[in-house]
Design an enzyme around this catalytic site. Structure first.
Site, PDB file in Angstrom:
ATOM      1  N   TYR A   1       1.007  12.303   0.174  1.00 27.30           N
ATOM      2  CA  TYR A   1       1.065  13.198  -0.977  1.00 27.30           C
ATOM      3  C   TYR A   1       0.706  14.619  -0.621  1.00 27.30           C
ATOM      4  O   TYR A   1       1.495  15.528  -0.728  1.00 27.30           O
ATOM      5  CB  TYR A   1       0.144  12.676  -2.093  1.00 27.30           C
ATOM      6  CG  TYR A   1       0.751  11.527  -2.819  1.00 27.30           C
ATOM      7  CD1 TYR A   1       0.382  10.217  -2.533  1.00 27.30           C
ATOM      8  CD2 TYR A   1       1.737  11.728  -3.784  1.00 27.30           C
ATOM      9  CE1 TYR A   1       0.966   9.148  -3.195  1.00 27.30           C
ATOM     10  CE2 TYR A   1       2.320  10.665  -4.447  1.00 27.30           C
ATOM     11  CZ  TYR A   1       1.934   9.373  -4.150  1.00 27.30           C
ATOM     12  OH  TYR A   1       2.516   8.322  -4.793  1.00 27.30           O
TER      13      TYR A   1
ATOM     14  N   HIS B   1       0.844  -1.179   0.000  1.00 28.06           N
ATOM     15  CA  HIS B   1       0.000   0.000   0.000  1.00 28.06           C
ATOM     16  C   HIS B   1       0.880   1.229   0.000  1.00 28.06           C
ATOM     17  O   HIS B   1       2.019   1.187   0.444  1.00 28.06           O
ATOM     18  CB  HIS B   1      -0.879   0.006   1.247  1.00 28.06           C
ATOM     19  CG  HIS B   1      -1.707  -1.214   1.375  1.00 28.06           C
ATOM     20  ND1 HIS B   1      -2.845  -1.411   0.646  1.00 28.06           N
ATOM     21  CD2 HIS B   1      -1.564  -2.309   2.155  1.00 28.06           C
ATOM     22  CE1 HIS B   1      -3.363  -2.579   0.965  1.00 28.06           C
ATOM     23  NE2 HIS B   1      -2.613  -3.144   1.874  1.00 28.06           N
ATOM     24  N   THR B   2       0.327   2.298  -0.492  1.00 27.14           N
ATOM     25  CA  THR B   2       1.083   3.543  -0.513  1.00 27.14           C
ATOM     26  C   THR B   2       1.579   3.835   0.888  1.00 27.14           C
ATOM     27  O   THR B   2       0.813   3.837   1.837  1.00 27.14           O
ATOM     28  CB  THR B   2       0.179   4.710  -0.919  1.00 27.14           C
ATOM     29  OG1 THR B   2      -0.785   4.236  -1.825  1.00 27.14           O
ATOM     30  CG2 THR B   2       0.992   5.813  -1.534  1.00 27.14           C
ATOM     31  N   GLN B   3       2.859   4.054   1.014  1.00 26.91           N
ATOM     32  CA  GLN B   3       3.362   4.315   2.349  1.00 26.91           C
ATOM     33  C   GLN B   3       4.063   5.645   2.463  1.00 26.91           C
ATOM     34  O   GLN B   3       4.888   5.846   3.327  1.00 26.91           O
ATOM     35  CB  GLN B   3       4.276   3.166   2.795  1.00 26.91           C
ATOM     36  CG  GLN B   3       3.437   1.968   3.186  1.00 26.91           C
ATOM     37  CD  GLN B   3       4.264   0.783   3.566  1.00 26.91           C
ATOM     38  OE1 GLN B   3       5.285   0.925   4.220  1.00 26.91           O
ATOM     39  NE2 GLN B   3       3.838  -0.392   3.133  1.00 26.91           N
ATOM     40  N   TYR B   4       3.731   6.553   1.584  1.00 27.43           N
ATOM     41  CA  TYR B   4       4.206   7.921   1.791  1.00 27.43           C
ATOM     42  C   TYR B   4       3.073   8.885   1.443  1.00 27.43           C
ATOM     43  O   TYR B   4       2.244   8.617   0.592  1.00 27.43           O
ATOM     44  CB  TYR B   4       5.453   8.224   0.963  1.00 27.43           C
ATOM     45  CG  TYR B   4       5.476   7.562  -0.381  1.00 27.43           C
ATOM     46  CD1 TYR B   4       6.135   6.341  -0.550  1.00 27.43           C
ATOM     47  CD2 TYR B   4       4.861   8.126  -1.481  1.00 27.43           C
ATOM     48  CE1 TYR B   4       6.163   5.718  -1.774  1.00 27.43           C
ATOM     49  CE2 TYR B   4       4.875   7.510  -2.708  1.00 27.43           C
ATOM     50  CZ  TYR B   4       5.526   6.297  -2.853  1.00 27.43           C
ATOM     51  OH  TYR B   4       5.548   5.676  -4.066  1.00 27.43           O
TER      52      TYR B   4
END
Lengths: 258, 274
Positions: A41, A36-39
Site C-alpha cells: 500500500y 494474506h495481503t499480497q500487494y
C-alpha cells in the site's frame, strides 16, 4: 450462500437456532483458504548503497507513495541497527517497520546479555534472510527489498535481501536504482573512494532518480557507517536542473492541438 | 555424606536448606575420572584421564566436539553427557543456520545450565549426573566454563573436576599465572602435567589420556595418538617444547579426508578413526 466464518452469537456460545434464522445452502460449506495481503500500500522507492574507503554509505529519499500519490514526505527509510549497521528498505513501509521491530528485539537481547558479544552486519543479514524466506514460504511475505550496510572488524558489508534472495556486492541498489544508479556505479565506483567522492557519486545518482522516478522526491538522507559507528544525515535536498533547452518552450514544434 | 530422610526426592528441601539429590548428583561427577581445562590469551586446552573398564575394552570417550569453536570434556555419567552434547550441538547448528556465525560460548553454557536447573525442580526428573568443562572461542576471546548438575556455571582460567582432581587443581593453582602468556604448546604441556598429577602412580601414555585444543585461529582439534605421544615424550625434557609433526599430520588427514581424528590410543584395541 456459504456459511463462512462463525456468527457472533455462535462464538459467544449462546444458543442460536440456525435452521430458521437464516437461509442456508447446506452444501458442504467450503472454507476458502486463509490469504494474506499480497500487494503493498504505502511504498518507498530506491535505496542505494556503496562501499567506500572507510566504510559503507547508504542513501534513500524520504517519500512514502500511496499508489501514484506521493502521500508521505518524511518517511525514514534508513534505520540504524545496533551500533555498526544500517538497514534501508524499499517497498511496503509498514513491513519495514515490523522488520525493524524484530531487529530491535534482537539488539535488546544482545544488550541484556551484557557479555560483550554483538550482532554484526553479517549476522543481521543472515537473520533477515531467514525471516524473509520464512515469510515467503507461508505466502505472507514482507514486501520489501532490504539493504543492509555495516562495518565489522574492518570488514565492510553490503547486502540486499528480498523474499529471501540475498546477495552482497560493492555497490547495490533496489528498485529503480538498479536500472538508473547501478550503471553509474559500475562506471565510477572504486575501492578507495573518499567520503566526499562517495557522497558525490550517491548524490549524482539520487538526482537522476529524482528526475526519472515518479515516486521519488527531492528530500534525501545519507547514512555513513565506519569503524566509529553510524551517522545518518539530516534530510537534505539537491539542486535539480530544469533549465534544459527543450523545457524552455515545450510547445515549440507541436503543431497545435487537434 | 550420610543418608537422611530428605534425600529421596529432588523436590524436597532438607531442613538445613539443601537439596540432597542435587548434591548426590555432584558426587557422581566427583566419581568420574579427572578432566582438566586451562586457557591462555589465545587458546583453550582440555585434557582427560581415560579409564578403560578392563584391558580388553576401549576407553570411554570424554571429549566431544560441539562445533568448530567449542568442545567439551565430561566427568561423571557419560551417557548424560552425550545427551547434553547433542543438545549443545543442536543449539550451535541452529544459531549458525540463522545467523551464519558461531554461537557465543557463554550463551551456550547458560542454556545448558538452565536446562540442568529444570531437572532440579521437577519431581519426575533427576539432575544430570555429569559435569562439563566447556572450552570455546568467540568474538570476545577464548573461554573455559564449568557446568554443574546443580544448574550453576562458572568461568575459569583453569580448573579440574572428577576423581583426584584436587591434585591437578593444586598443580594448576601453582602455575596459573603463566597460562595467560603461554604458547599453544606450553599450554598443552601444562594440561598434561596436571593430568599426570591426577594419575598419581600410573605412567602417562597415549592410551590413558586425551587432549583437545581450540584457539582464536584454530578449530577444535582432538590430538591424535602420534602428536599426543610427542607431547608426552616431551614432558620429560622440562625446558624444550616439542614442535608438532604438522607435515605428517597433514598427510594423514589427506588420507582420511578429514582434519581431525579421535584420540585413539595406539596401545588399546584399534578403534575406527572417523
Amino acid at each position: 450462500m456459504f456459511a463462512t466464518g462463525i456468527a457472533e452469537e455462535d462464538r459467544k456460545g449462546s444458543y442460536v437456532d440456525r435452521s430458521i434464522s437464516r437461509p442456508c445452502n447446506f452444501e458442504i460449506s467450503q472454507q476458502s483458504p486463509v490469504t494474506h495481503t499480497q500487494y503493498p500500500y504505502v511504498t518507498g522507492t530506491s535505496v542505494l548503497g556503496i562501499k567506500y574507503k572507510d566504510g559503507v554509505l547508504l542513501a534513500a529519499d524520504m517519500a512514502g507513495s500511496y499508489g501514484s500519490t506521493v502521500r508521505y514526505k518524511s518517511i525514514h527509510r534508513l534505520k540504524a541497527v545496533g551500533s555498526h549497521a544500517v538497514l534501508g528498505a524499499s517497498g511496503e513501509i509498514s513491513d519495514f517497520q515490523q522488520v525493524t521491530q524484530y531487529l530491535d528485539e534482537l539488539v535488546l537481547n544482545d544488550y541484556m546479555w551484557e557479555d560483550g558479544n554483538k550482532l554484526g552486519p553479517q549476522e543481521i543479514h543472515s537473520y533477515l534472510n531467514r525471516l524473509m524466506y520464512n515469510k515467503r514460504n507461508k505466502f505472507d511475505p514482507f514486501w520489501n527489498s532490504l539493504v543492509l550496510g555495516g562495518v565489522e572488524n574492518g570488514q565492510k558489508y553490503l547486502g540486499v535481501n528480498m523474499i529471501g534472495v540475498h546477495y552482497k556486492d560493492n555497490h547495490v541498489a533496489t528498485g529503480f536504482g538498479n536500472h538508473l544508479a547501478r550503471p553509474m556505479f559500475r562506471n565510477e565506483w572504486r575501492e578507495d573512494l573518499t567520503l566526499e567522492e562517495g557522497v558525490k557519486l550517491l548524490e549524482k545518482c539520487l538526482l537522476v532518480l529524482f528526475y526519472r522516478d515518479r515516486s521519488s522526491i527531492n528530500k534525501f538522507q545519507i547514512a555513513k557507517i565506519t569503524e566509529e559507528g553510524v551517522v545518518i544525515s539530516e534530510p537534505f535536498a539537491l539542486k535539480p536542473n530544469w533549465d534544459f533547452k527543450a523545457f524552455h518552450n515545450p510547445t515549440l514544434g507541436a503543431d497545435g492541438s487537434w | 555424606m550420610f543418608r537422611n530422610q530428605y534425600d529421596t526426592d529432588v523436590t524436597t528441601w532438607s531442613p538445613a536448606g539443601r537439596l540432597h539429590q542435587v548434591e548426590y548428583a555432584m558426587e557422581a561427577v566427583k566419581q568420574g575420572s579427572a578432566v582438566v581445562g586451562l586457557r591462555s590469551k589465545t587458546h583453550v586446552v582440555l585434557a582427560t584421564v581415560n579409564k578403560a573398564s578392563s584391558e580388553l575394552s576401549s576407553f570411554q570417550r570424554k571429549i566431544f566436539k560441539i562445533d568448530d569453536h567449542i568442545g567439551i570434556a565430561m566427568a561423571g555419567l557419560t551417557a548424560d553427557g552425550r545427551i547434553l552434547s547433542r543438545y549443545m550441538r543442536l543449539e550451535c547448528i541452529n544459531h549458525n543456520f540463522v545467523y551464519e556465525s558461531p554461537l557465543p560460548v557463554g550463551r551456550l553454557v547458560l542454556q545448558v545450565a538452565d536446562k540442568a536447573q529444570v531437572c532440579t525442580q521437577r519431581s519426575w526428573k533427576r539432575p544430570y549426573g555429569v559435569g562439563l568443562l566447556v572450552a570455546g572461542v568467540d568474538q570476545t576471546g577464548p573461554h573455559l566454563y564449568q557446568n554443574c548438575p546443580s544448574g550453576n556455571y562458572f568461568e575459569y582460567i583453569a580448573f579440574a573436576i572428577g576423581s583426584r582432581s584436587q591434585a591437578a587443581k593444586t598443580y594448576l593453582e601453582r602455575k596459573y599465572e603463566t597460562f595467560s602468556e603461554s604458547s599453544r604448546e606450553g599450554l598443552i604441556r601444562h594440561a598434561l602435567l596436571a593430568v599426570k598429577e591426577s594419575l598419581q602412580d600410573e605412567e602417562l601414555t597415549t592410551s590413558n589420556c586425551s587432549v583437545a585444543v581450540v584457539g582464536v585461529d584454530e578449530s577444535l582439534t582432538i590430538l591424535d595418538a602420534r602428536n599426543l605421544k610427542l607431547f608426552i615424550d616431551g614432558l620429560d625434557e622440562s625446558a624444550s617444547v616439542p614442535a608438532e609433526d604438522k607435515q605428517a599430520d597433514e598427510d594423514e588427514s589427506k588420507e582420511q579426508g578429514l582434519g581431525t581424528s579421535d584420540g585413539s590410543g595406539s596401545d588399546v584395541v584399534p578403534m575406527e578413526t572417523s
